[in-house]
Design an enzyme around this catalytic site. Structure first.
Site, PDB file in Angstrom:
ATOM      1  N   GLY A 234       0.824  -1.217   0.000  1.00 34.21           N
ATOM      2  CA  GLY A 234       0.000   0.000   0.000  1.00 34.21           C
ATOM      3  C   GLY A 234       0.857   1.265   0.000  1.00 34.21           C
ATOM      4  O   GLY A 234       2.088   1.215  -0.124  1.00 34.21           O
TER       5      GLY A 234
ATOM      6  N   ASP B  62      -5.501 -12.839   3.070  1.00 32.15           N
ATOM      7  CA  ASP B  62      -6.315 -11.909   3.843  1.00 32.15           C
ATOM      8  C   ASP B  62      -6.069 -12.147   5.332  1.00 32.15           C
ATOM      9  O   ASP B  62      -6.314 -13.262   5.834  1.00 32.15           O
ATOM     10  CB  ASP B  62      -7.795 -12.155   3.478  1.00 32.15           C
ATOM     11  CG  ASP B  62      -8.694 -11.063   4.019  1.00 32.15           C
ATOM     12  OD1 ASP B  62      -8.394 -10.528   5.112  1.00 32.15           O
ATOM     13  OD2 ASP B  62      -9.685 -10.749   3.346  1.00 32.15           O
TER      14      ASP B  62
ATOM     15  N   SER C 183      -4.102   7.294  13.800  1.00 33.00           N
ATOM     16  CA  SER C 183      -4.407   8.507  13.034  1.00 33.00           C
ATOM     17  C   SER C 183      -4.731   9.668  13.951  1.00 33.00           C
ATOM     18  O   SER C 183      -5.265   9.481  15.056  1.00 33.00           O
ATOM     19  CB  SER C 183      -5.607   8.205  12.130  1.00 33.00           C
ATOM     20  OG  SER C 183      -6.141   9.385  11.610  1.00 33.00           O
TER      21      SER C 183
ATOM     22  N   TYR D  35     -14.509   4.234  10.551  1.00 28.83           N
ATOM     23  CA  TYR D  35     -13.069   4.110  10.315  1.00 28.83           C
ATOM     24  C   TYR D  35     -12.291   4.653  11.517  1.00 28.83           C
ATOM     25  O   TYR D  35     -11.408   3.989  12.069  1.00 28.83           O
ATOM     26  CB  TYR D  35     -12.650   4.857   9.036  1.00 28.83           C
ATOM     27  CG  TYR D  35     -11.160   5.087   8.961  1.00 28.83           C
ATOM     28  CD1 TYR D  35     -10.297   4.036   8.669  1.00 28.83           C
ATOM     29  CD2 TYR D  35     -10.603   6.343   9.238  1.00 28.83           C
ATOM     30  CE1 TYR D  35      -8.914   4.236   8.640  1.00 28.83           C
ATOM     31  CE2 TYR D  35      -9.236   6.547   9.209  1.00 28.83           C
ATOM     32  CZ  TYR D  35      -8.395   5.498   8.910  1.00 28.83           C
ATOM     33  OH  TYR D  35      -7.034   5.693   8.891  1.00 28.83           O
TER      34      TYR D  35
ATOM     35  N   LYS E 152      -9.684   2.846  14.618  1.00 26.89           N
ATOM     36  CA  LYS E 152      -8.351   3.241  15.099  1.00 26.89           C
ATOM     37  C   LYS E 152      -8.361   3.362  16.628  1.00 26.89           C
ATOM     38  O   LYS E 152      -7.428   2.921  17.301  1.00 26.89           O
ATOM     39  CB  LYS E 152      -7.912   4.559  14.453  1.00 26.89           C
ATOM     40  CG  LYS E 152      -7.641   4.444  12.960  1.00 26.89           C
ATOM     41  CD  LYS E 152      -6.501   3.472  12.669  1.00 26.89           C
ATOM     42  CE  LYS E 152      -6.348   3.160  11.196  1.00 26.89           C
ATOM     43  NZ  LYS E 152      -5.471   2.012  10.922  1.00 26.89           N
TER      44      LYS E 152
HETATM   45  P1  NAD Z   1      -3.416   1.637   1.625  1.00 29.18           P
HETATM   46  O1  NAD Z   1      -4.830   1.231   1.356  1.00 29.18           O
HETATM   47  O2  NAD Z   1      -2.627   2.215   0.521  1.00 29.18           O
HETATM   48  O3  NAD Z   1      -2.620   0.380   2.221  1.00 29.18           O
HETATM   49  C1  NAD Z   1      -3.228  -0.600   3.022  1.00 29.18           C
HETATM   50  C2  NAD Z   1      -2.835  -1.952   2.459  1.00 29.18           C
HETATM   51  O4  NAD Z   1      -3.406  -2.982   3.271  1.00 29.18           O
HETATM   52  C3  NAD Z   1      -3.347  -2.185   1.030  1.00 29.18           C
HETATM   53  O5  NAD Z   1      -2.267  -2.589   0.213  1.00 29.18           O
HETATM   54  C4  NAD Z   1      -4.393  -3.289   1.166  1.00 29.18           C
HETATM   55  O6  NAD Z   1      -4.429  -4.119   0.026  1.00 29.18           O
HETATM   56  C5  NAD Z   1      -3.925  -4.009   2.427  1.00 29.18           C
HETATM   57  N1  NAD Z   1      -4.986  -4.679   3.186  1.00 29.18           N
HETATM   58  C6  NAD Z   1      -6.148  -4.139   3.641  1.00 29.18           C
HETATM   59  N2  NAD Z   1      -6.848  -5.070   4.321  1.00 29.18           N
HETATM   60  C7  NAD Z   1      -6.118  -6.215   4.314  1.00 29.18           C
HETATM   61  C8  NAD Z   1      -6.306  -7.510   4.849  1.00 29.18           C
HETATM   62  N3  NAD Z   1      -7.424  -7.832   5.527  1.00 29.18           N
HETATM   63  N4  NAD Z   1      -5.350  -8.456   4.642  1.00 29.18           N
HETATM   64  C9  NAD Z   1      -4.236  -8.155   3.956  1.00 29.18           C
HETATM   65  N5  NAD Z   1      -3.999  -6.944   3.420  1.00 29.18           N
HETATM   66  C10 NAD Z   1      -4.934  -5.985   3.595  1.00 29.18           C
HETATM   67  O7  NAD Z   1      -3.453   2.640   2.878  1.00 29.18           O
HETATM   68  P2  NAD Z   1      -2.308   3.582   3.460  1.00 29.18           P
HETATM   69  O8  NAD Z   1      -2.659   4.985   3.146  1.00 29.18           O
HETATM   70  O9  NAD Z   1      -0.971   3.069   3.098  1.00 29.18           O
HETATM   71  O10 NAD Z   1      -2.570   3.389   5.012  1.00 29.18           O
HETATM   72  C11 NAD Z   1      -1.837   2.442   5.776  1.00 29.18           C
HETATM   73  C12 NAD Z   1      -2.332   2.479   7.215  1.00 29.18           C
HETATM   74  O11 NAD Z   1      -2.205   3.797   7.745  1.00 29.18           O
HETATM   75  C13 NAD Z   1      -3.808   2.098   7.378  1.00 29.18           C
HETATM   76  O12 NAD Z   1      -3.952   1.385   8.581  1.00 29.18           O
HETATM   77  C14 NAD Z   1      -4.494   3.457   7.481  1.00 29.18           C
HETATM   78  O13 NAD Z   1      -5.690   3.370   8.186  1.00 29.18           O
HETATM   79  C15 NAD Z   1      -3.443   4.238   8.258  1.00 29.18           C
HETATM   80  N6  NAD Z   1      -3.554   5.690   8.075  1.00 29.18           N
HETATM   81  C16 NAD Z   1      -3.491   6.225   6.820  1.00 29.18           C
HETATM   82  C17 NAD Z   1      -3.602   7.598   6.635  1.00 29.18           C
HETATM   83  C18 NAD Z   1      -3.559   8.203   5.264  1.00 29.18           C
HETATM   84  O14 NAD Z   1      -3.852   9.389   5.132  1.00 29.18           O
HETATM   85  N7  NAD Z   1      -3.172   7.486   4.231  1.00 29.18           N
HETATM   86  C19 NAD Z   1      -3.773   8.432   7.759  1.00 29.18           C
HETATM   87  C20 NAD Z   1      -3.807   7.851   9.029  1.00 29.18           C
HETATM   88  C21 NAD Z   1      -3.686   6.473   9.185  1.00 29.18           C
HETATM   89  C1  UD1 Z   2      -9.347  12.538   6.115  1.00 28.48           C
HETATM   90  C2  UD1 Z   2     -10.137  11.844   7.182  1.00 28.48           C
HETATM   91  C3  UD1 Z   2      -9.190  11.289   8.231  1.00 28.48           C
HETATM   92  C4  UD1 Z   2      -8.177  10.353   7.573  1.00 28.48           C
HETATM   93  C5  UD1 Z   2      -7.460  11.120   6.458  1.00 28.48           C
HETATM   94  C6  UD1 Z   2      -6.555  10.208   5.683  1.00 28.48           C
HETATM   95  C7  UD1 Z   2     -12.314  12.967   7.208  1.00 28.48           C
HETATM   96  C8  UD1 Z   2     -13.246  13.833   7.989  1.00 28.48           C
HETATM   97  N1  UD1 Z   2     -11.093  12.755   7.773  1.00 28.48           N
HETATM   98  O1  UD1 Z   2      -8.656  13.615   6.742  1.00 28.48           O
HETATM   99  O2  UD1 Z   2      -9.913  10.577   9.212  1.00 28.48           O
HETATM  100  O3  UD1 Z   2      -7.233   9.897   8.539  1.00 28.48           O
HETATM  101  O4  UD1 Z   2      -8.426  11.665   5.545  1.00 28.48           O
HETATM  102  O5  UD1 Z   2      -7.256   9.336   4.880  1.00 28.48           O
HETATM  103  O6  UD1 Z   2     -12.655  12.501   6.145  1.00 28.48           O
HETATM  104  N2  UD1 Z   2     -10.383  19.245   0.889  1.00 28.48           N
HETATM  105  C9  UD1 Z   2     -10.916  20.088  -0.069  1.00 28.48           C
HETATM  106  N3  UD1 Z   2     -11.279  19.557  -1.272  1.00 28.48           N
HETATM  107  C10 UD1 Z   2     -11.139  18.230  -1.569  1.00 28.48           C
HETATM  108  C11 UD1 Z   2     -10.578  17.373  -0.583  1.00 28.48           C
HETATM  109  C12 UD1 Z   2     -10.222  17.926   0.645  1.00 28.48           C
HETATM  110  O7  UD1 Z   2     -11.070  21.285   0.160  1.00 28.48           O
HETATM  111  O8  UD1 Z   2     -11.504  17.809  -2.665  1.00 28.48           O
HETATM  112  C13 UD1 Z   2      -9.974  19.829   2.194  1.00 28.48           C
HETATM  113  C14 UD1 Z   2     -10.735  19.214   3.357  1.00 28.48           C
HETATM  114  O9  UD1 Z   2     -11.907  19.921   3.611  1.00 28.48           O
HETATM  115  C15 UD1 Z   2      -9.687  19.327   4.476  1.00 28.48           C
HETATM  116  C16 UD1 Z   2      -8.343  19.213   3.754  1.00 28.48           C
HETATM  117  O10 UD1 Z   2      -8.612  19.493   2.384  1.00 28.48           O
HETATM  118  O11 UD1 Z   2      -9.761  20.587   5.066  1.00 28.48           O
HETATM  119  C17 UD1 Z   2      -7.731  17.829   3.864  1.00 28.48           C
HETATM  120  O12 UD1 Z   2      -8.715  16.871   3.484  1.00 28.48           O
HETATM  121  P1  UD1 Z   2      -8.371  15.311   3.312  1.00 28.48           P
HETATM  122  O13 UD1 Z   2      -7.181  15.141   2.460  1.00 28.48           O
HETATM  123  O14 UD1 Z   2      -9.630  14.635   2.900  1.00 28.48           O
HETATM  124  O15 UD1 Z   2      -7.950  14.863   4.764  1.00 28.48           O
HETATM  125  P2  UD1 Z   2      -8.733  15.042   6.159  1.00 28.48           P
HETATM  126  O16 UD1 Z   2     -10.121  15.430   5.969  1.00 28.48           O
HETATM  127  O17 UD1 Z   2      -7.892  15.895   7.038  1.00 28.48           O
END
Ligand code: NAD
Ligand code: UD1
Length: 347
Positions: A10, A58, A125, A150, A154
């Protein structure tokens, strides 16, 4: 030392595998490819010179998880990324989110206990803080009721890990990410949003490349200097490096408690308009955008106090907002070039 990285193909996982391999760790990835592509393995190999080991299954399947751990009995620590992460989707399909995110964690913890593996780094998160009363958000900032299933997964995951560690030989570092954006400088790995992105950065790059007509800026009537909402954006490579430091800390027994929690951000907030301006500055492209009403559920402003991570982990985010937006654009262009190439090949 062999590190299990779940969700390692991911977005954040792949960048972390690169940084772990760069530091000499052997990595084995488990991923069911529900939200990533197998090609990521070759791209990691192109960056690091080494293809990580990989098993596709999975993690909600207890039997397969058990078999995996029995076969790979030389794992030193686990970095657990695997989860579903789309906030809106979780509101529509809560059970899917609770099942995937919680059952996979429970299976991992059970097999860690059964196989004498003590250390896990967990992806949490900043969503756990909701809208904090006082900013910046510190690790002690009160956790608020989650505003989506979601977010709740967490919070519950943090509790499951903490309670398990009380009676078992389990230690954890819980990393609370703020807003990870950007991509590896090679543009060989990055974020692959499925369908129409919800998050700001991929929406910006897809607008700039012509996949979307315009960016919708969700609200400019917040109590912030320019009226748009503020977040703490962090380069995914900086975030990935923090995981390596966390793994090293646990393996070297440097942790001060069984459960340690760290904020991972830059400590600086940026408004939506500032991100747009950064994108325009770093790429030279004018972005088409319109101001619309606020998005329901959005918080007004949040950014991290990162001093605990800076002091205890000796880690600090280094990359600027312009580096983040530029690398995201480079990645979007690489994706477009690949799509064009595949079209020509008739794939
Ligand atoms: P992502 O979807 O790119 O990566 C997650 C990976 O986990 C994927 O490759 C998916 O195929 C795999 N996966 C999901 N469920 C599975 C399962 N049951 N068995 C095996 N593989 C599985 O997401 P990411 O952005 O890399 O996020 C990674 C972690 O960080 C997640 O736990 C997400 O909740 C957390 N997180 C992400 C963000 C963000 O903004 N991207 C913010 C805060 C926390
Ligand atoms: C969102 C999730 C958060 C998650 C994170 C990463 C919500 C309420 N929160 O955070 O739980 O951990 O994504 O997946 O969904 N924005 C625009 N236009 C757009 C998209 C976003 O103006 O098309 C603004 C949003 O209003 C926000 C900022 O950009 O103020 C960031 O948005 P986004 O990237 O979606 O992240 P979060 O909302 O902070």
């Amino acid at each position: 030392m062999k590190i299990l990285v779940t969700g390692g193909t991911g977005y954040i996982g792949s960048h972390t595998v690169v940084e772990l391999q760069n530091k000499g760790f052997e990595v084995i990835i488990v991923d069911n490819l529900s939200n990533s592509s197998i090609e990521v393995l070759d791209n990691i190999a192109r960056i690091t010179g080494k293809k990580p080991l990989f098993e596709k299954f999975d993690l909600t399947d207890p039997g397969k998880t058990e078999d995996f751990f029995q076969l790979h009995n030389d794992i030193s620590a686990v970095v657990h990324f695997a989860a579903f992460k789309a906030v809106g989707e979780s509101v529509h399909f809560p059970l899917m989110y609770y099942r995937n995110n919680l059952v996979s964690l429970i299976n991992i913890l059970q097999e860690m206990i059964n196989n004498g593996i003590r250390d896990v780094v967990f992806s949490s998160s900043c969503t756990v803080y909701g809208q904090p009363e006082k900013l910046p958000a510190r690790e002690e900032t009160p956790i608020q009721k989650a505003n989506s299933p979601y977010g709740n997964t967490k919070q519950i995951s943090e509790e499951i890990i903490t309670e398990t560690s009380e009676n078992e030989n389990i230690r954890a570092i819980l990393l609370r990410y703020f807003n990870p954006i950007g991509a590896h400088e090679s543009a060989m790995i990055g974020e692959l949003p499925l369908g129409i992105p919800n998050n700001l950065m991929p929406y910006i790059t897809q607008t700039a490349i012509g996949k979307r007509d315009f960016l919708r800026v969700w609200g400019n009537d917040y109590r912030t200097p320019d009226g748009t909402a503020i977040r703490d954006y962090i380069h995914v490579v900086d975030l990935a490096k923090a995981h390596v430091v966390a793994v090293e800390r646990m393996i070297a027994n440097k942790g001060k408690k069984k459960i340690e929690t760290f904020n991972l951000g830059t400590g600086k907030g940026a408004s939506v308009m500032e991100v747009i301006q950064s994108f325009e500055r770093s790429t030279g492209i004018q972005l088409n955008y319109k101001i619309l009403d606020r998005r329901p559920g959005d918080v007004e402003k949040v950014w991290a106090d990162t001093s605990f991570a800076n002091q205890e982990l000796g880690w600090k985010a280094e990359k600027s907002l312009d580096e983040m937006t530029y690398s995201a654009w480079k990645w979007e262009k690489a994706l477009a070039a690949k799509a064009e190439h595949e079209k020509k090949q008739g794939n």
